[in-house]
Every structure is written in structure tokens, then in C-alpha cells.
Design a protein around this motif. Structure first.
Motif, PDB file in Angstrom:
ATOM      1  N   MET A 102       0.837  -1.201   0.000  1.00 27.67           N
ATOM      2  CA  MET A 102       0.000   0.000   0.000  1.00 27.67           C
ATOM      3  C   MET A 102       0.875   1.255   0.000  1.00 27.67           C
ATOM      4  O   MET A 102       0.611   2.200  -0.743  1.00 27.67           O
ATOM      5  CB  MET A 102      -0.926   0.004   1.219  1.00 27.67           C
ATOM      6  N   TYR A 121       2.914   1.628  -3.506  1.00 25.89           N
ATOM      7  CA  TYR A 121       2.094   2.115  -4.617  1.00 25.89           C
ATOM      8  C   TYR A 121       1.340   3.394  -4.268  1.00 25.89           C
ATOM      9  O   TYR A 121       0.577   3.910  -5.081  1.00 25.89           O
ATOM     10  CB  TYR A 121       1.128   1.029  -5.083  1.00 25.89           C
ATOM     11  N   GLU A 122       1.528   3.877  -3.032  1.00 26.82           N
ATOM     12  CA  GLU A 122       0.897   5.104  -2.560  1.00 26.82           C
ATOM     13  C   GLU A 122      -0.619   5.053  -2.674  1.00 26.82           C
ATOM     14  O   GLU A 122      -1.269   6.017  -3.085  1.00 26.82           O
ATOM     15  CB  GLU A 122       1.481   6.324  -3.281  1.00 26.82           C
ATOM     16  N   PHE A 123      -1.183   3.883  -2.307  1.00 30.84           N
ATOM     17  CA  PHE A 123      -2.631   3.722  -2.303  1.00 30.84           C
ATOM     18  C   PHE A 123      -3.169   4.153  -0.938  1.00 30.84           C
ATOM     19  O   PHE A 123      -2.619   3.795   0.097  1.00 30.84           O
ATOM     20  CB  PHE A 123      -3.028   2.263  -2.548  1.00 30.84           C
ATOM     21  N   ASP A 124      -4.262   4.912  -0.961  1.00 25.35           N
ATOM     22  CA  ASP A 124      -4.923   5.307   0.278  1.00 25.35           C
ATOM     23  C   ASP A 124      -5.994   4.306   0.669  1.00 25.35           C
ATOM     24  O   ASP A 124      -6.368   4.193   1.826  1.00 25.35           O
ATOM     25  CB  ASP A 124      -5.578   6.681   0.117  1.00 25.35           C
ATOM     26  N   ASP A 125      -6.487   3.579  -0.320  1.00 26.89           N
ATOM     27  CA  ASP A 125      -7.630   2.691  -0.134  1.00 26.89           C
ATOM     28  C   ASP A 125      -7.273   1.305  -0.651  1.00 26.89           C
ATOM     29  O   ASP A 125      -6.698   1.167  -1.734  1.00 26.89           O
ATOM     30  CB  ASP A 125      -8.811   3.271  -0.920  1.00 26.89           C
ATOM     31  N   GLU A 136      -9.107  -0.767  -1.950  1.00 24.82           N
ATOM     32  CA  GLU A 136      -9.810  -1.054  -3.215  1.00 24.82           C
ATOM     33  C   GLU A 136      -8.867  -0.918  -4.404  1.00 24.82           C
ATOM     34  O   GLU A 136      -8.991  -1.641  -5.386  1.00 24.82           O
ATOM     35  CB  GLU A 136     -11.006  -0.112  -3.396  1.00 24.82           C
ATOM     36  N   ASP A 137      -7.915   0.005  -4.310  1.00 19.80           N
ATOM     37  CA  ASP A 137      -6.980   0.225  -5.410  1.00 19.80           C
ATOM     38  C   ASP A 137      -6.076  -0.979  -5.649  1.00 19.80           C
ATOM     39  O   ASP A 137      -5.597  -1.184  -6.759  1.00 19.80           O
ATOM     40  CB  ASP A 137      -6.102   1.451  -5.128  1.00 19.80           C
ATOM     41  N   LEU A 138      -5.850  -1.749  -4.605  1.00 17.46           N
ATOM     42  CA  LEU A 138      -4.934  -2.887  -4.698  1.00 17.46           C
ATOM     43  C   LEU A 138      -5.652  -4.196  -5.016  1.00 17.46           C
ATOM     44  O   LEU A 138      -5.027  -5.172  -5.416  1.00 17.46           O
ATOM     45  CB  LEU A 138      -4.150  -3.009  -3.381  1.00 17.46           C
ATOM     46  N   ASN A 145      -6.273  -7.827   2.008  1.00 17.44           N
ATOM     47  CA  ASN A 145      -6.771  -6.615   1.368  1.00 17.44           C
ATOM     48  C   ASN A 145      -8.288  -6.506   1.477  1.00 17.44           C
ATOM     49  O   ASN A 145      -8.829  -5.416   1.635  1.00 17.44           O
ATOM     50  CB  ASN A 145      -6.339  -6.593  -0.099  1.00 17.44           C
TER      51      ASN A 145
END
Length: 101
Positions: free
Chosen positions: A16, A19-23, A25-27, A80
């Protein structure tokens, strides 16, 4: 199992952050796709192990490593999706034990 799940939680956080994902769901979709990729690699190793792969692809394979890749990737996807894998496995094992074959 505890150490494995601890590693999975840590690796999920690392992905997370990377990839600089906040949520989460993106992953989710990339992890689901990665599961399919790892299953394909496992199947290729099984074909190699059985001598069923084309001659140019026959080599010393590592089926065990591919099994580990599949399991780790599936556990990352479950983390996730906030699935309690231990509980789900325990529940499923009970259902299987009660099957009439």
C-alpha cells in the motif's frame, strides 16, 4: 500460521505504501490478477514436473516455490479484502468434515 499472517499484514502495508494507495480497493484488482499469474506459473511447473511441457521448456522446476507464491498472493488478497482467513478455513474444514462421501 501466526507468523505467516503477521508477514502478510506487514507485506500488505508495504505494498500500500509502495504504490501510494490510500484505499485497499486500489490494490484489489492488481492482487486478483497476480493470483491468476501465480496460478499459471504453478501450472507450468506442474507440467514440467510431469514431463508434459514442450521440450524447450523442460528444465528443473520448483513446484514448491510456486505453491508458496500462490498461497502468499491469495493471503495478500484476503488481507486486502479484510477476510479472516483463519476463521474461514476453520469453518470450511468443519463443513468438509461433515460431508458424506
Amino acid at each position: 500460521m501466526k507468523n505467516l499472517l503477521k508477514f502478510i499484514r506487514s507485506e500488505h502495508e508495504r505494498l500500500m505504501d509502495f504504490y501510494e494507495f490510500d484505499d485497499g480497493e486500489d490494490l484489489k484488482s492488481p492482487l486478483a490478477l497476480k493470483v491468476m499469474e501465480e496460478l499459471g506459473e504453478l501450472y507450468e511447473e506442474i507440467l514440467i514436473d510431469q514431463g508434459l511441457q514442450r521440450s524447450e521448456k523442460l528444465r528443473e522446476g520448483d513446484v514448491g516455490e510456486e505453491f508458496a507464491d500462490v498461497l502468499i498472493t491469495i493471503l495478500l488478497l484476503a488481507e486486502n479484502m479484510e477476510i479472516d482467513v483463519t476463521k474461514e478455513l476453520e469453518d470450511k474444514i468443519e463443513k468438509i468434515k461433515n460431508r458424506d462421501y
